[in-house]
Scaffold this motif. Sequence first.
Motif, PDB file in Angstrom:
ATOM      1  N   VAL A   1     -26.863 -52.374  10.335  1.00  0.00           N
ATOM      2  CA  VAL A   1     -25.706 -51.804   9.640  1.00  0.00           C
ATOM      3  C   VAL A   1     -24.968 -50.870  10.590  1.00  0.00           C
ATOM      4  CG1 VAL A   1     -26.728 -51.971   7.333  1.00  0.00           C
ATOM      5  CG2 VAL A   1     -27.112 -49.916   8.698  1.00  0.00           C
ATOM      6  N   ASP A   2     -23.666 -50.804  10.435  1.00  0.00           N
ATOM      7  CA  ASP A   2     -22.870 -49.860  11.203  1.00  0.00           C
ATOM      8  C   ASP A   2     -23.020 -48.469  10.596  1.00  0.00           C
ATOM      9  OD1 ASP A   2     -21.866 -51.819  12.915  1.00  0.00           O
ATOM     10  OD2 ASP A   2     -20.225 -52.303  11.543  1.00  0.00           O
ATOM     11  N   CYS A   3     -23.204 -47.473  11.449  1.00  0.00           N
ATOM     12  CA  CYS A   3     -23.388 -46.103  10.989  1.00  0.00           C
ATOM     13  C   CYS A   3     -22.398 -45.200  11.715  1.00  0.00           C
ATOM     14  CB  CYS A   3     -24.812 -45.619  11.252  1.00  0.00           C
ATOM     15  SG  CYS A   3     -26.094 -46.618  10.475  1.00  0.00           S
ATOM     16  N   GLY A   4     -22.064 -44.108  11.076  1.00  0.00           N
ATOM     17  CA  GLY A   4     -21.154 -43.154  11.683  1.00  0.00           C
ATOM     18  C   GLY A   4     -21.846 -42.355  12.778  1.00  0.00           C
ATOM     19  N   ALA A   5     -21.213 -42.265  13.943  1.00  0.00           N
ATOM     20  CA  ALA A   5     -21.744 -41.448  15.033  1.00  0.00           C
ATOM     21  C   ALA A   5     -21.266 -40.009  14.853  1.00  0.00           C
ATOM     22  CB  ALA A   5     -21.286 -42.000  16.373  1.00  0.00           C
ATOM     23  N   MET A   6     -22.121 -39.064  15.235  1.00  0.00           N
ATOM     24  CA  MET A   6     -21.815 -37.645  15.069  1.00  0.00           C
ATOM     25  C   MET A   6     -21.534 -37.008  16.420  1.00  0.00           C
ATOM     26  SD  MET A   6     -21.592 -35.179  12.767  1.00  0.00           S
ATOM     27  CE  MET A   6     -22.585 -35.691  11.357  1.00  0.00           C
ATOM     28  N   ASN A   7     -20.368 -36.442  16.593  1.00  0.00           N
ATOM     29  CA  ASN A   7     -20.034 -35.735  17.823  1.00  0.00           C
ATOM     30  C   ASN A   7     -20.513 -34.290  17.751  1.00  0.00           C
ATOM     31  OD1 ASN A   7     -18.783 -37.944  18.953  1.00  0.00           O
ATOM     32  ND2 ASN A   7     -16.711 -37.314  18.385  1.00  0.00           N
ATOM     33  N   THR A   8     -21.259 -33.867  18.767  1.00  0.00           N
ATOM     34  CA  THR A   8     -21.699 -32.479  18.884  1.00  0.00           C
ATOM     35  C   THR A   8     -21.141 -31.910  20.184  1.00  0.00           C
ATOM     36  OG1 THR A   8     -23.736 -32.976  20.110  1.00  0.00           O
ATOM     37  CG2 THR A   8     -23.832 -33.108  17.694  1.00  0.00           C
ATOM     38  N   TRP A   9     -21.424 -30.637  20.429  1.00  0.00           N
ATOM     39  CA  TRP A   9     -20.936 -30.024  21.654  1.00  0.00           C
ATOM     40  C   TRP A   9     -21.496 -30.730  22.889  1.00  0.00           C
ATOM     41  CZ3 TRP A   9     -17.159 -26.835  22.868  1.00  0.00           C
ATOM     42  CH2 TRP A   9     -17.149 -26.246  24.132  1.00  0.00           C
ATOM     43  N   ASN A  10     -22.776 -31.145  22.809  1.00  0.00           N
ATOM     44  CA  ASN A  10     -23.430 -31.733  23.978  1.00  0.00           C
ATOM     45  C   ASN A  10     -23.248 -33.235  24.108  1.00  0.00           C
ATOM     46  OD1 ASN A  10     -24.497 -29.294  24.889  1.00  0.00           O
ATOM     47  ND2 ASN A  10     -26.309 -29.479  23.586  1.00  0.00           N
ATOM     48  N   ALA A  11     -23.054 -33.919  22.996  1.00  0.00           N
ATOM     49  CA  ALA A  11     -22.949 -35.376  23.032  1.00  0.00           C
ATOM     50  C   ALA A  11     -21.819 -35.816  22.119  1.00  0.00           C
ATOM     51  CB  ALA A  11     -24.267 -36.013  22.601  1.00  0.00           C
TER      52      ALA A  11
END
Length: 323
Positions: free
Chosen positions: A127-137
Amino acid sequence: MSVLGIDQITYGADDLPACRQFFQDWGLALKSEAADELVFECLNGCKVVVAASDKPGLPPAMEEGPTLREVVWGVESDADLDRYAAAIAQDPAFIDSTVDGARRIGCTDPNGLAVRLQVSRKRAVEVDCGAMNTWNAKPRVNQPAPIYERATPIEVGHVVFFVSDVKGTSAFYAQRFGFVSSDGYPNRGAFMRCAPEGGHHDLFLLQIPSGKRGLNHVAFTVRDIHEVFGGGLHFSRCGWETQLGPGRHPVSSAYFWYFKNPAGGLIEYYADEDQLTADWQPREFEPGPTVFAEWAVDGGLDGNTRRQKNAEGPKGAFLTEKK
């Protein structure tokens, strides 16, 4: 050898038409329907059965009213079933039978729940999942995060029960099936996972002062935090009542949204739980509102306005009316 997770659950309920609508709104696929039984399926084949409370052959209930009657755990092979059968052969109501053409073993746990095991029928899903942007990645580049119009649960991720003897019941699952401790409330609660490596818990057992036995909730895994929100908003639009959420658990780190369930107890969408290995050292927490939820919306969000339902007074008006 280890249990892989939940393969099937069975409720005993009184109002099957309401349950039919409820679980379809929840996002499950209705696979079969009879006068005394509904069979639903999650994305990976995990089944949810809702049977009439008086259906012949349904395991006895732990409590009065609609509730969960049976949990079927999946294992990898017939050899695993042989080993587990030997481990539970002397336990109450031991069975070794054939169900839908496949072997199923089981017994009754110390809390009065019918526990079963079978070679898992769940299938792998992509399944496609939402990626989470953080300060490091920042893996999500030139791509907006998803917005879900509704949820489509992947599987039943965990079950939670009120128990009269948390030590005895948790020892049963550890000794018979190899469950391991993730975290706990001293002499009150046991978070347990099926195997040393896996999600934070597949089973949570909670002992309250009254000694009540019964179902607290069943939790359905969804893709990501966005599907928790999208699923909850859709379910709210359908008219079903929030118990608590959305919110986030400090223990397990998961995002949640709980609703009241006509089949018994509560039902939960959740995502982003901690992943643990054998190196994890279980922690102890004193139970309380801030341990249960780092933050939570009381009464839920209105599916149409997308604002808090229970917001009142000047602050509430600001939250619901500010443009």
